[in-house]
Design a protein around this motif. Structure first.
Motif, PDB file in Angstrom:
ATOM      1  N   ASP A 234     -57.098  -6.741 -15.358  1.00 54.69           N
ATOM      2  CA  ASP A 234     -56.766  -7.839 -16.254  1.00 54.69           C
ATOM      3  C   ASP A 234     -58.013  -8.505 -16.815  1.00 54.69           C
ATOM      4  O   ASP A 234     -57.985  -9.081 -17.906  1.00 54.69           O
ATOM      5  CB  ASP A 234     -55.953  -8.906 -15.510  1.00 54.69           C
ATOM      6  CG  ASP A 234     -54.674  -8.355 -14.926  1.00 54.69           C
ATOM      7  OD1 ASP A 234     -53.822  -7.903 -15.710  1.00 54.69           O
ATOM      8  OD2 ASP A 234     -54.533  -8.366 -13.688  1.00 54.69           O
TER       9      ASP A 234
ATOM     10  N   ALA B 283     -62.014  -2.703 -26.425  1.00 59.17           N
ATOM     11  CA  ALA B 283     -60.836  -3.521 -26.708  1.00 59.17           C
ATOM     12  C   ALA B 283     -59.952  -2.877 -27.770  1.00 59.17           C
ATOM     13  O   ALA B 283     -58.716  -2.924 -27.672  1.00 59.17           O
ATOM     14  CB  ALA B 283     -61.273  -4.916 -27.149  1.00 59.17           C
TER      15      ALA B 283
ATOM     16  N   GLY C  90     -56.252  -1.750 -27.173  1.00 54.95           N
ATOM     17  CA  GLY C  90     -55.257  -2.365 -28.039  1.00 54.95           C
ATOM     18  C   GLY C  90     -54.360  -1.337 -28.703  1.00 54.95           C
ATOM     19  O   GLY C  90     -53.159  -1.570 -28.879  1.00 54.95           O
TER      20      GLY C  90
ATOM     21  N   PRO D 282     -53.846  -5.140 -25.228  1.00 57.82           N
ATOM     22  CA  PRO D 282     -54.860  -5.893 -25.973  1.00 57.82           C
ATOM     23  C   PRO D 282     -55.763  -6.738 -25.059  1.00 57.82           C
ATOM     24  O   PRO D 282     -55.312  -7.306 -24.067  1.00 57.82           O
ATOM     25  CB  PRO D 282     -54.026  -6.787 -26.891  1.00 57.82           C
ATOM     26  CG  PRO D 282     -52.730  -6.956 -26.161  1.00 57.82           C
ATOM     27  CD  PRO D 282     -52.489  -5.672 -25.431  1.00 57.82           C
ATOM     28  N   PHE D 283     -57.030  -6.794 -25.428  1.00 61.39           N
ATOM     29  CA  PHE D 283     -58.035  -7.579 -24.711  1.00 61.39           C
ATOM     30  C   PHE D 283     -58.860  -8.393 -25.691  1.00 61.39           C
ATOM     31  O   PHE D 283     -59.106  -7.970 -26.821  1.00 61.39           O
ATOM     32  CB  PHE D 283     -58.986  -6.665 -23.933  1.00 61.39           C
ATOM     33  CG  PHE D 283     -58.495  -6.260 -22.566  1.00 61.39           C
ATOM     34  CD1 PHE D 283     -58.950  -6.900 -21.432  1.00 61.39           C
ATOM     35  CD2 PHE D 283     -57.576  -5.222 -22.423  1.00 61.39           C
ATOM     36  CE1 PHE D 283     -58.505  -6.534 -20.184  1.00 61.39           C
ATOM     37  CE2 PHE D 283     -57.123  -4.843 -21.172  1.00 61.39           C
ATOM     38  CZ  PHE D 283     -57.590  -5.503 -20.047  1.00 61.39           C
ATOM     39  N   TRP D 284     -59.303  -9.567 -25.222  1.00 56.44           N
ATOM     40  CA  TRP D 284     -60.349 -10.310 -25.912  1.00 56.44           C
ATOM     41  C   TRP D 284     -61.689  -9.773 -25.455  1.00 56.44           C
ATOM     42  O   TRP D 284     -61.876  -9.472 -24.283  1.00 56.44           O
ATOM     43  CB  TRP D 284     -60.269 -11.803 -25.588  1.00 56.44           C
ATOM     44  CG  TRP D 284     -58.968 -12.466 -25.929  1.00 56.44           C
ATOM     45  CD1 TRP D 284     -57.988 -12.814 -25.059  1.00 56.44           C
ATOM     46  CD2 TRP D 284     -58.522 -12.852 -27.226  1.00 56.44           C
ATOM     47  NE1 TRP D 284     -56.940 -13.395 -25.730  1.00 56.44           N
ATOM     48  CE2 TRP D 284     -57.241 -13.443 -27.058  1.00 56.44           C
ATOM     49  CE3 TRP D 284     -59.064 -12.764 -28.506  1.00 56.44           C
ATOM     50  CZ2 TRP D 284     -56.505 -13.934 -28.129  1.00 56.44           C
ATOM     51  CZ3 TRP D 284     -58.330 -13.266 -29.574  1.00 56.44           C
ATOM     52  CH2 TRP D 284     -57.077 -13.837 -29.386  1.00 56.44           C
TER      53      TRP D 284
ATOM     54  N   SER E  43     -57.696  -9.849 -20.672  1.00 56.82           N
ATOM     55  CA  SER E  43     -56.405  -9.410 -21.191  1.00 56.82           C
ATOM     56  C   SER E  43     -55.763 -10.520 -22.015  1.00 56.82           C
ATOM     57  O   SER E  43     -55.735 -11.683 -21.610  1.00 56.82           O
ATOM     58  CB  SER E  43     -55.482  -9.018 -20.034  1.00 56.82           C
ATOM     59  OG  SER E  43     -54.169  -8.791 -20.502  1.00 56.82           O
ATOM     60  N   ALA E  44     -55.233 -10.143 -23.162  1.00 54.21           N
ATOM     61  CA  ALA E  44     -54.554 -11.124 -24.018  1.00 54.21           C
ATOM     62  C   ALA E  44     -53.326 -11.705 -23.333  1.00 54.21           C
ATOM     63  O   ALA E  44     -52.874 -12.797 -23.683  1.00 54.21           O
ATOM     64  CB  ALA E  44     -54.157 -10.464 -25.337  1.00 54.21           C
TER      65      ALA E  44
ATOM     66  N   SER F 204     -55.697 -16.905 -24.639  1.00 54.10           N
ATOM     67  CA  SER F 204     -56.971 -16.772 -25.339  1.00 54.10           C
ATOM     68  C   SER F 204     -58.068 -17.525 -24.601  1.00 54.10           C
ATOM     69  O   SER F 204     -57.843 -18.602 -24.041  1.00 54.10           O
ATOM     70  CB  SER F 204     -56.847 -17.297 -26.771  1.00 54.10           C
ATOM     71  OG  SER F 204     -56.475 -18.666 -26.762  1.00 54.10           O
ATOM     72  N   TYR F 205     -59.262 -16.936 -24.620  1.00 55.65           N
ATOM     73  CA  TYR F 205     -60.429 -17.482 -23.930  1.00 55.65           C
ATOM     74  C   TYR F 205     -61.588 -17.611 -24.902  1.00 55.65           C
ATOM     75  O   TYR F 205     -61.695 -16.841 -25.869  1.00 55.65           O
ATOM     76  CB  TYR F 205     -60.830 -16.576 -22.763  1.00 55.65           C
ATOM     77  CG  TYR F 205     -60.128 -16.905 -21.464  1.00 55.65           C
ATOM     78  CD1 TYR F 205     -60.793 -17.537 -20.428  1.00 55.65           C
ATOM     79  CD2 TYR F 205     -58.790 -16.592 -21.282  1.00 55.65           C
ATOM     80  CE1 TYR F 205     -60.161 -17.849 -19.238  1.00 55.65           C
ATOM     81  CE2 TYR F 205     -58.134 -16.893 -20.098  1.00 55.65           C
ATOM     82  CZ  TYR F 205     -58.839 -17.532 -19.069  1.00 55.65           C
ATOM     83  OH  TYR F 205     -58.199 -17.853 -17.890  1.00 55.65           O
TER      84      TYR F 205
END
Length: 333
Positions: free
Chosen positions: A127, A143, A147, A152-154, A175-176, A180-181
């Motif tokens: 994650d 990513a 995706g 999907p990942f940030w 991980s989205a 959001s980060y």
């Protein structure tokens, strides 16, 4: 008299090598390097024990050589016991719903490539991914690949000047599904001195702070920065925050003795591998067997997270980097 003095000197040196914390020397030059590779030093001690055993055949130095052999054997047993007490368990535990899977891998400047990194993330079900020495270009490509598979990942990064040099980049993938980060500015949260750290917080304020870190190696010209970097990481681990830190710490549990707060190993954070019985499995270097190497790649977390599994993955040793991936399962308390 000379024999006694030499014997005392040998005993003192072996005590420092086995447990430098006795004298507060675990972060001292030379000692820090020696204690990092316990089993390698035990191997050297075994060779010296054989050598002094042969020297004991000479009558004039028999008693001294015999005493050194005894001291070396005691050292080997003690240091091996300390090392093995941290655990060599490599069994895997399946993550439950609500668990967080955290992966860290120093990629030595993107050496494995985006597809290999994405494959590892996919295979482990990670994650959160901490990637020291990984550029934002490679992190973004990872990513994108994930995706395209519906995962999907940030991708967040921090790099220093001359970022073309891989070690001056650290990338964090989140991980989205966790929300959001945003990576926080170094001016607000601080920074490691030589190699970069990413500190990311949730935009909605819900969830832990994720830190991808890379304290500098304790080479002679960087000892002060190395100590300061470890102090910085320890300072991020406070009891009033939820923090998960992963990366190449360039240090082992031995080096953190003075940094723990309460039951924590570094600040209030607990080392996942040490807590789950795999703290003696070496993550560096890949050319050495895992039982011989040093575990300098870690995932640590504040007490609101309970480590339930930690593994050093040895199946990726031929992908160009000198570090092994570490994957950890954390469960909210």
């Amino acid at each position: 008299m000379l024999g006694w003095l030499l014997g005392i000197a040998v005993a003192a040196a072996l005590l420092v090598a086995a447990w430098p914390q006795t004298f507060g020397l675990e972060q001292a030059p030379i000692v820090a390097q020696v204690v990092a590779v316990r089993m390698g030093v035990v191997g050297i001690a075994a060779v010296l024990a054989v050598l002094f055993l042969l020297l004991s055949a000479a009558r004039r130095i028999r008693r001294f050589a015999g005493a050194v052999v005894v001291l070396l054997v005691v050292f080997m047993v003690a240091s091996s016991g300390i090392h093995l007490s941290r655990g060599i368990d490599d069994s895997a535990v399946e993550a439950d719903d609500g668990d967080l899977v955290v992966l860290t891998w120093n990629t030595l400047g993107d050496a494995p490539g985006a597809e290999a990194i994405a494959g590892l993330v996919r295979d482990t079900g990670a994650d959160v991914v901490m990637l020291p020495e990984t550029t934002i270009e490679t992190g973004t490509e990872v990513a994108v690949l994930l995706g395209a598979e519906g995962i999907p990942f940030w991708a967040l990064t921090t790099d220093f000047s001359n970022a073309d040099y891989g070690a001056l980049n650290t990338t964090l993938l989140v991980s989205a599904a966790l929300g959001s980060y945003t990576a926080q500015p170094s001016a607000d949260v601080g920074q490691t001195n030589t190699l970069p750290t990413v500190v990311a917080t949730p935009d909605d304020g819900e969830g832990p702070t994720f830190v991808a870190t890379h304290p500098v190696a304790p080479v002679p010209q960087q000892m002060r920065n190395w100590r300061a970097d470890l102090d910085f990481v320890a300072g991020l681990c406070t009891h009033d925050a939820s923090v998960i830190v992963g990366g190449d710490f360039n240090s082992t549990l031995d080096h953190w003795t003075s940094l723990g707060v309460g039951t924590g190993d570094i600040g209030s954070c607990v080392d996942a591998a040490g807590a789950t019985g795999s703290g003696a499995v070496g993550s560096w270097p890949t050319w050495a067997p895992a039982w011989l190497g040093a575990q300098i790649d870690h995932v640590v977390a504040t007490p609101d997270w309970r480590p339930v599994d930690a593994q050093v993955l040895t199946g990726y040793d031929d992908l160009g980097t000198d570090h092994r991936p570490v994957v950890v399962v954390l469960r909210p308390r």
